[in-house]
Motif scaffolding. Structure first.
Motif, PDB file in Angstrom:
ATOM      1  N   LEU A 155      76.984  73.870  51.856  1.00 54.40           N
ATOM      2  CA  LEU A 155      77.460  74.175  50.690  1.00 54.40           C
ATOM      3  C   LEU A 155      79.044  74.206  50.558  1.00 54.40           C
ATOM      4  N   SER A 156      79.675  74.715  51.455  1.00 54.24           N
ATOM      5  CA  SER A 156      81.201  74.389  51.321  1.00 54.24           C
ATOM      6  C   SER A 156      81.666  73.260  51.617  1.00 54.24           C
ATOM      7  N   THR A 157      80.988  72.313  52.335  1.00 49.89           N
ATOM      8  CA  THR A 157      81.284  70.538  52.526  1.00 49.89           C
ATOM      9  C   THR A 157      81.331  70.100  51.052  1.00 49.89           C
ATOM     10  N   TYR A 158      80.090  70.410  50.361  1.00 49.37           N
ATOM     11  CA  TYR A 158      79.911  69.875  49.070  1.00 49.37           C
ATOM     12  C   TYR A 158      80.773  70.181  48.165  1.00 49.37           C
ATOM     13  N   ILE A 159      81.183  71.519  48.051  1.00 46.14           N
ATOM     14  CA  ILE A 159      82.208  72.098  47.175  1.00 46.14           C
ATOM     15  C   ILE A 159      83.490  71.511  47.335  1.00 46.14           C
ATOM     16  N   GLN A 160      83.920  71.333  48.664  1.00 41.01           N
ATOM     17  CA  GLN A 160      85.165  70.772  49.191  1.00 41.01           C
ATOM     18  C   GLN A 160      85.192  69.302  48.231  1.00 41.01           C
ATOM     19  N   TRP A 161      84.211  68.422  48.729  1.00 39.68           N
ATOM     20  CA  TRP A 161      84.297  67.016  48.450  1.00 39.68           C
ATOM     21  C   TRP A 161      84.185  67.050  46.870  1.00 39.68           C
ATOM     22  N   ASN A 162      83.359  67.855  46.303  1.00 34.10           N
ATOM     23  CA  ASN A 162      83.645  67.749  44.628  1.00 34.10           C
ATOM     24  C   ASN A 162      84.815  68.140  44.217  1.00 34.10           C
ATOM     25  N   ASN A 163      85.668  69.191  44.712  1.00 34.51           N
ATOM     26  CA  ASN A 163      86.871  69.515  44.265  1.00 34.51           C
ATOM     27  C   ASN A 163      88.052  68.575  44.796  1.00 34.51           C
ATOM     28  N   ASN A 164      87.439  67.748  45.801  1.00 32.86           N
ATOM     29  CA  ASN A 164      88.406  66.616  46.045  1.00 32.86           C
ATOM     30  C   ASN A 164      88.170  65.244  45.312  1.00 32.86           C
ATOM     31  N   ASN A 165      87.605  65.356  44.255  1.00 30.83           N
ATOM     32  CA  ASN A 165      87.219  64.252  43.475  1.00 30.83           C
ATOM     33  C   ASN A 165      86.129  63.160  44.283  1.00 30.83           C
ATOM     34  N   LYS A 166      85.495  63.673  45.283  1.00 32.49           N
ATOM     35  CA  LYS A 166      84.469  62.748  46.161  1.00 32.49           C
ATOM     36  C   LYS A 166      85.261  61.641  46.522  1.00 32.49           C
ATOM     37  N   ASN A 167      86.253  62.069  47.276  1.00 33.44           N
ATOM     38  CA  ASN A 167      87.223  61.199  47.867  1.00 33.44           C
ATOM     39  C   ASN A 167      86.813  60.362  49.040  1.00 33.44           C
ATOM     40  N   ILE A 168      85.501  60.761  49.403  1.00 33.12           N
ATOM     41  CA  ILE A 168      84.916  59.931  50.647  1.00 33.12           C
ATOM     42  C   ILE A 168      83.681  59.592  49.909  1.00 33.12           C
ATOM     43  N   PRO A 169      83.325  58.209  50.578  1.00 32.71           N
ATOM     44  CA  PRO A 169      82.098  57.685  50.021  1.00 32.71           C
ATOM     45  C   PRO A 169      80.871  58.492  50.424  1.00 32.71           C
ATOM     46  N   ASP A 170      79.808  58.478  49.510  1.00 29.35           N
ATOM     47  CA  ASP A 170      78.486  59.262  49.701  1.00 29.35           C
ATOM     48  C   ASP A 170      77.788  59.048  51.168  1.00 29.35           C
ATOM     49  N   ASP A 171      77.638  57.949  51.551  1.00 31.01           N
ATOM     50  CA  ASP A 171      77.387  57.564  52.797  1.00 31.01           C
ATOM     51  C   ASP A 171      78.028  58.335  54.086  1.00 31.01           C
ATOM     52  N   GLU A 172      79.316  58.025  53.836  1.00 36.32           N
ATOM     53  CA  GLU A 172      80.304  58.801  54.850  1.00 36.32           C
ATOM     54  C   GLU A 172      80.132  60.335  54.634  1.00 36.32           C
ATOM     55  N   LEU A 173      79.872  60.917  53.865  1.00 37.70           N
ATOM     56  CA  LEU A 173      79.719  62.293  53.712  1.00 37.70           C
ATOM     57  C   LEU A 173      78.113  62.744  54.190  1.00 37.70           C
ATOM     58  N   ASN A 174      77.460  61.953  53.891  1.00 40.84           N
ATOM     59  CA  ASN A 174      75.922  61.995  54.435  1.00 40.84           C
ATOM     60  C   ASN A 174      75.980  62.060  56.095  1.00 40.84           C
ATOM     61  N   HIS A 175      76.800  60.899  56.386  1.00 47.37           N
ATOM     62  CA  HIS A 175      76.674  60.808  57.939  1.00 47.37           C
ATOM     63  C   HIS A 175      77.437  62.034  58.689  1.00 47.37           C
ATOM     64  N   LEU A 176      78.507  62.405  58.173  1.00 45.88           N
ATOM     65  CA  LEU A 176      79.238  63.492  58.480  1.00 45.88           C
ATOM     66  C   LEU A 176      78.382  65.021  58.367  1.00 45.88           C
ATOM     67  N   LEU A 177      77.691  65.276  57.438  1.00 43.84           N
ATOM     68  CA  LEU A 177      76.891  66.284  57.486  1.00 43.84           C
ATOM     69  C   LEU A 177      75.637  66.312  58.461  1.00 43.84           C
ATOM     70  N   THR A 178      75.299  65.185  58.535  1.00 44.75           N
ATOM     71  CA  THR A 178      73.871  65.006  59.454  1.00 44.75           C
ATOM     72  C   THR A 178      74.554  65.090  61.033  1.00 44.75           C
ATOM     73  N   ASN A 179      75.652  64.704  61.267  1.00 47.09           N
ATOM     74  CA  ASN A 179      76.541  64.977  62.634  1.00 47.09           C
ATOM     75  C   ASN A 179      76.567  66.155  62.880  1.00 47.09           C
ATOM     76  N   LEU A 180      77.141  66.981  62.034  1.00 49.36           N
ATOM     77  CA  LEU A 180      77.410  68.132  62.032  1.00 49.36           C
ATOM     78  C   LEU A 180      76.292  69.397  62.068  1.00 49.36           C
ATOM     79  N   CYS A 181      75.096  68.998  61.304  1.00 45.84           N
ATOM     80  CA  CYS A 181      73.767  69.953  61.223  1.00 45.84           C
ATOM     81  C   CYS A 181      73.144  69.278  62.666  1.00 45.84           C
ATOM     82  N   THR A 182      72.992  68.199  62.884  1.00 41.33           N
ATOM     83  CA  THR A 182      72.538  67.905  64.203  1.00 41.33           C
ATOM     84  C   THR A 182      73.115  68.495  65.487  1.00 41.33           C
TER      85      THR A 182
END
Length: 189
Positions: A155-182
């Protein structure tokens, strides 16, 4: 069938107008008169669908929870234990919601921590994570902590991403979150 479409369209108009108003003021300062005027509907029409502004806001909240539960259900029936592709798919579906319902999601992202919606989203995610973590955990005593860590991080990552005007592409965010969760889940399995 036509009536159902009209009802959906009217409710959608009410909800989108309410979200627009909530951007600039707290819900306690929004009147039915203001909302109906801006939505270009009558008060009578509003009261055919909702008893109050708070009930309309609750309907908005419920929409997000239903979407989230649908996404969770779509990956819950897949592989066990949860694999990297399932986690990536989850985040990809979340991003699809953020694109298709950007106003509603942005409203959620701006009104966090103390909001009832944030608490519902957090609990929904935590329950899903707990279910998965508990199936694979070597030490069940830590399950609640692990779920809390993962959900707050997501949730904090999504909020940060939103507050930063989604400054990284969706897929990049997906990979980051996937790696962190895994990585986090691998520590407990």
């Amino acid at each position: 069938m036509n009536e159902d479409r009209r009802i959906r369209k009217t409710k959608s108009s009410i909800k989108s107008t309410l979200i627009e108003l909530l951007r600039s003021k707290p819900i306690n300062n929004i009147s039915v008169t203001e909302l109906t005027s801006k939505a270009d509907i009558s008060r009578k029409t509003f009261y055919l669908h909702y008893n109050s502004i708070f009930e309309a806001k609750e309907d908005i909240d419920n929409d997000l929870i239903v979407w989230l539960n649908d996404i969770i259900a779509s990956i819950s029936s897949k592989t066990h234990p949860l694999n990297e592709n399932d986690i990536f798919s989850f985040f990809k579906q979340i991003n699809k919601i953020t694109q298709n319902h950007s106003e509603m999601v942005s409203y959620f992202m701006r009104n966090t921590k103390q909001s009832s919606l944030y608490i519902k989203v957090k609990q929904t995610l935590k329950n899903a994570v707990l279910e998965r973590v508990s199936k694979n955990s070597k030490n069940p005593h830590y399950n609640d902590y692990i779920a809390e860590f993962l959900v707050n991080g997501i949730l904090s990552t999504y909020i940060q991403w939103n507050n930063n005007n989604k400054n990284i592409p969706d897929d990049e965010l997906n990979h980051l979150l996937t790696n962190l969760c895994t990585s986090a889940m691998a520590l407990v399995q």
